[in-house]
Design an enzyme around this catalytic site. Structure first.
Site, PDB file in Angstrom:
ATOM      1  N   CYS A 275     -29.441  -5.566  11.455  1.00  0.00           N
ATOM      2  CA  CYS A 275     -29.008  -6.743  12.225  1.00  0.00           C
ATOM      3  C   CYS A 275     -29.728  -8.012  11.814  1.00  0.00           C
ATOM      4  O   CYS A 275     -29.129  -8.946  11.292  1.00  0.00           O
ATOM      5  CB  CYS A 275     -29.269  -6.511  13.712  1.00  0.00           C
ATOM      6  SG  CYS A 275     -28.460  -5.077  14.371  1.00  0.00           S
TER       7      CYS A 275
HETATM    8  N1  SAJ Z   1     -39.933  -7.658  13.719  1.00  0.00           N
HETATM    9  C1  SAJ Z   1     -41.083  -8.394  13.515  1.00  0.00           C
HETATM   10  N2  SAJ Z   1     -41.640  -9.042  14.568  1.00  0.00           N
HETATM   11  C2  SAJ Z   1     -41.099  -8.982  15.824  1.00  0.00           C
HETATM   12  C3  SAJ Z   1     -39.919  -8.237  16.009  1.00  0.00           C
HETATM   13  C4  SAJ Z   1     -39.356  -7.575  14.946  1.00  0.00           C
HETATM   14  O1  SAJ Z   1     -41.592  -8.462  12.400  1.00  0.00           O
HETATM   15  O2  SAJ Z   1     -41.657  -9.584  16.742  1.00  0.00           O
HETATM   16  C5  SAJ Z   1     -39.304  -6.982  12.583  1.00  0.00           C
HETATM   17  C6  SAJ Z   1     -39.202  -5.486  12.786  1.00  0.00           C
HETATM   18  O3  SAJ Z   1     -40.343  -4.838  12.284  1.00  0.00           O
HETATM   19  C7  SAJ Z   1     -37.953  -5.139  11.969  1.00  0.00           C
HETATM   20  C8  SAJ Z   1     -37.100  -6.396  12.097  1.00  0.00           C
HETATM   21  O4  SAJ Z   1     -37.973  -7.452  12.479  1.00  0.00           O
HETATM   22  O5  SAJ Z   1     -38.274  -4.936  10.618  1.00  0.00           O
HETATM   23  C9  SAJ Z   1     -36.004  -6.263  13.136  1.00  0.00           C
HETATM   24  O6  SAJ Z   1     -36.641  -5.795  14.289  1.00  0.00           O
HETATM   25  P1  SAJ Z   1     -35.891  -5.812  15.734  1.00  0.00           P
HETATM   26  O7  SAJ Z   1     -36.929  -5.533  16.757  1.00  0.00           O
HETATM   27  O8  SAJ Z   1     -35.106  -7.050  15.883  1.00  0.00           O
HETATM   28  O9  SAJ Z   1     -35.022  -4.516  15.656  1.00  0.00           O
HETATM   29  P2  SAJ Z   1     -33.522  -4.303  15.222  1.00  0.00           P
HETATM   30  O10 SAJ Z   1     -33.197  -4.797  13.872  1.00  0.00           O
HETATM   31  O11 SAJ Z   1     -33.248  -2.876  15.515  1.00  0.00           O
HETATM   32  O12 SAJ Z   1     -32.738  -5.254  16.215  1.00  0.00           O
HETATM   33  C10 SAJ Z   1     -32.078  -4.674  17.258  1.00  0.00           C
HETATM   34  C11 SAJ Z   1     -31.093  -5.721  17.646  1.00  0.00           C
HETATM   35  N3  SAJ Z   1     -30.114  -5.131  18.490  1.00  0.00           N
HETATM   36  C12 SAJ Z   1     -28.839  -5.500  18.321  1.00  0.00           C
HETATM   37  O13 SAJ Z   1     -28.485  -6.289  17.483  1.00  0.00           O
HETATM   38  C13 SAJ Z   1     -27.889  -4.874  19.234  1.00  0.00           C
HETATM   39  C14 SAJ Z   1     -31.787  -6.847  18.382  1.00  0.00           C
HETATM   40  O14 SAJ Z   1     -30.795  -7.726  18.970  1.00  0.00           O
HETATM   41  C15 SAJ Z   1     -32.655  -6.314  19.465  1.00  0.00           C
HETATM   42  O15 SAJ Z   1     -33.261  -7.408  20.160  1.00  0.00           O
HETATM   43  C16 SAJ Z   1     -33.724  -5.467  18.814  1.00  0.00           C
HETATM   44  O16 SAJ Z   1     -33.021  -4.340  18.264  1.00  0.00           O
HETATM   45  C17 SAJ Z   1     -34.758  -5.008  19.814  1.00  0.00           C
HETATM   46  O17 SAJ Z   1     -35.083  -5.808  20.714  1.00  0.00           O
HETATM   47  O18 SAJ Z   1     -35.292  -3.906  19.620  1.00  0.00           O
END
Ligand code: SAJ
Length: 449
Positions: A275
């Protein structure tokens, strides 16, 4: 007044409506299960024979969907998986949840959406509601699916109903699942919004109707661009802290005590997943076609994409402090999944870090309790066991994904040098390892850019 609409609403209310899900991945399969749980007969359509066969055997290939749930619905005759597109003709409602990747030039790859649209329209009939869930640029539903239905002779909003409803599946999330995550629904017409909202209301707790498909498409992109931009911000703050000799984790934790007007994000080795690295580019692409440059999106993407290089530079500097070159060093990467406690490798920054280290001549091994092996192009790697010996013989251990299953005290007790990009070693007792943080707090020489 639409007879088709009233009949469809009645079939949804009575659960006589047959629901088809196109694409049985991490979005489609949980959604199929929720419709089956609500009492609908569900046809799962996927182009993969392997996926359909395993589902019809009552197995599950999706971490968040228990095989027992699939088996129960298959046994009860409420769910069947098929590769036969003609079965879509039996459906009253169709949700499309196919991938929307980016091309090599970071442009939308609409291959799957176009194929699914052609398949759905080829078997469409009056009285159907069709909903696109795949994350895409604003305008896709109206510019791709609507014309296809119109060309097939359907009056959208009268005899068929068309909407967009963004998927909000967060794989591995222990709290939020398909049923309890509010569902945004935007129709091509008010009648389309009404029918699609009634469909999802039958199996999802909260529905959020919006005025049109473009609004619903943009809601999703805002949600994930918000994350990309804020992650990019904290990654830049990490670089700032590194140059100032300040502990970025302490800064963020202290800022997070502000009870209003702040939302905690944490820096890391880059961003992965299906995403966040991709969705903002769908919006950037659309705006380029309208001669507008989405500067926030582009800058955040640039900073996030630059983090693997930043991490490898820190590894090189840390090895240099040990009078070692990257070339010829043995590096052990801990955690390769794109975020902690899952097995998903898509767009993982670990892949970039491993590639960059190998390009500099390092011998790289990895350990990830959730990823026993992976293939990236023609490059296949198998994980190694996390043992004191494996830690001790590495010239550098690089923490890329902070899985809870990893014993971080073991790591600091036996490794010689640890580059910790996730603050995973926070709270461990001092051990043998020299630990370098993402922002190690070594002030840059004054006047050095
Ligand atoms: N990440 C960081 N710092 C942060 C948060 C994430 O470096 O503060 C990195 C993570 O390690 C990862 C990437 O960003 O590599 C994405 O992380 P993510 O927490 O956004 O996880 P995703 O990609 O699984 O995003 C999903 C998304 N869900 C949908 O699109 C339905 C996102 O909208 C959600 O907010 C997220 O999960 C979530 O909150 O877990």
């Amino acid at each position: 007044m639409s007879l088709h609409k009233d009949q469809l609403l009645a079939r949804i209310a009575s659960r006589d409506a047959v629901v088809a899900i196109v694409g049985l991945g991490y979005v489609g399969l949980p959604l199929a299960m929720e419709f089956a749980n609500a009492g609908f007969r569900v046809i799962g359509y996927d182009v993969s024979e392997r996926v359909c066969a395993l589902l019809n055997r009552g197995e599950s290939h999706i971490q968040d969907v228990a095989a027992a749930q699939v088996a129960g619905h298959v046994a009860a005759g409420r769910f069947v998986a098929t590769t036969d597109p003609a079965r879509l003709g039996d459906a009253d409602a169709i949700s499309i949840a196919v991938p929307t990747p980016l091309s090599k030039t970071r442009d939308p790859d609409m291959t799957y959406v176009n194929a699914a649209t052609a398949t759905v329209v080829a078997h469409a009939h009056a009285g159907q509601v069709i909903v696109l869930e795949s994350t895409t640029y604003p305008g896709t539903t109206r510019e791709v699916i609507l014309p296809a239905l119109a060309q097939a002779g359907f009056a959208v909003g009268e005899d068929v109903f068309l909407a967009f409803s963004p998927e909000r599946v967060d794989p591995g999330n222990p709290v939020y699942h398909t049923k309890n995550t509010p569902k945004v629904v935007g129709g091509t017409t008010p009648a389309c919004t009404e029918v699609a909202s009634a469909l999802y209301a039958a199996c999802i707790d909260t529905i959020v109707p919006v005025s049109c498909t473009e609004t619903a498409e943009l809601v999703k992109l805002l949600e994930n661009t918000f994350r990309s931009v804020n992650i990019g911000l904290v990654n830049e703050i990490a670089i700032v802290c590194d140059k100032l000799g300040v502990d970025v984790w302490e800064v963020i934790d202290a800022a997070a005590t502000k009870p209003f007007g702040f939302m905690k994000f944490t820096p890391g080795p880059g961003i992965g997943g299906h995403c966040i690295p991709l969705d903002p580019h769908y919006l950037a692409w659309k705006m380029r076609t309208l001669n507008y440059k989405t500067r926030f999106i582009d800058l955040a993407s640039e900073i996030n994409a630059g983090m693997p290089d930043y991490v490898v530079e820190k590894v090189a500097r840390a090895l240099n402090d040990d009078r070692k070159a990257v070339n010829g060093s043995r590096v052990l990467v801990l955690g390769v999944a794109y975020k902690r406690d899952i097995d998903d490798m898509r767009e993982s920054p670990a892949l970039d870090i491993i590639r960059l280290l190998e390009q500099r001549g390092a011998t790289v091994a990895y350990h990830d309790p959730h990823v026993p092996s992976f293939r990236e192009g023609d490059h296949e790697m198998h994980g190694v066991a996390l043992t004191p010996a494996a830690l001790a013989e590495a010239d550098a251990v690089v923490i890329v994904t902070e899985h809870r299953a990893i014993d971080w005290q073991l790591v600091v007790d036996h490794a010689g040098l640890v580059v910790d990009t996730r603050n995973a070693t926070h709270g461990t007792h001092p051990g043998r390892a020299r630990v370098i943080a993402l922002a190690e707090g070594r002030p840059a020489a004054a006047g050095v850019a």
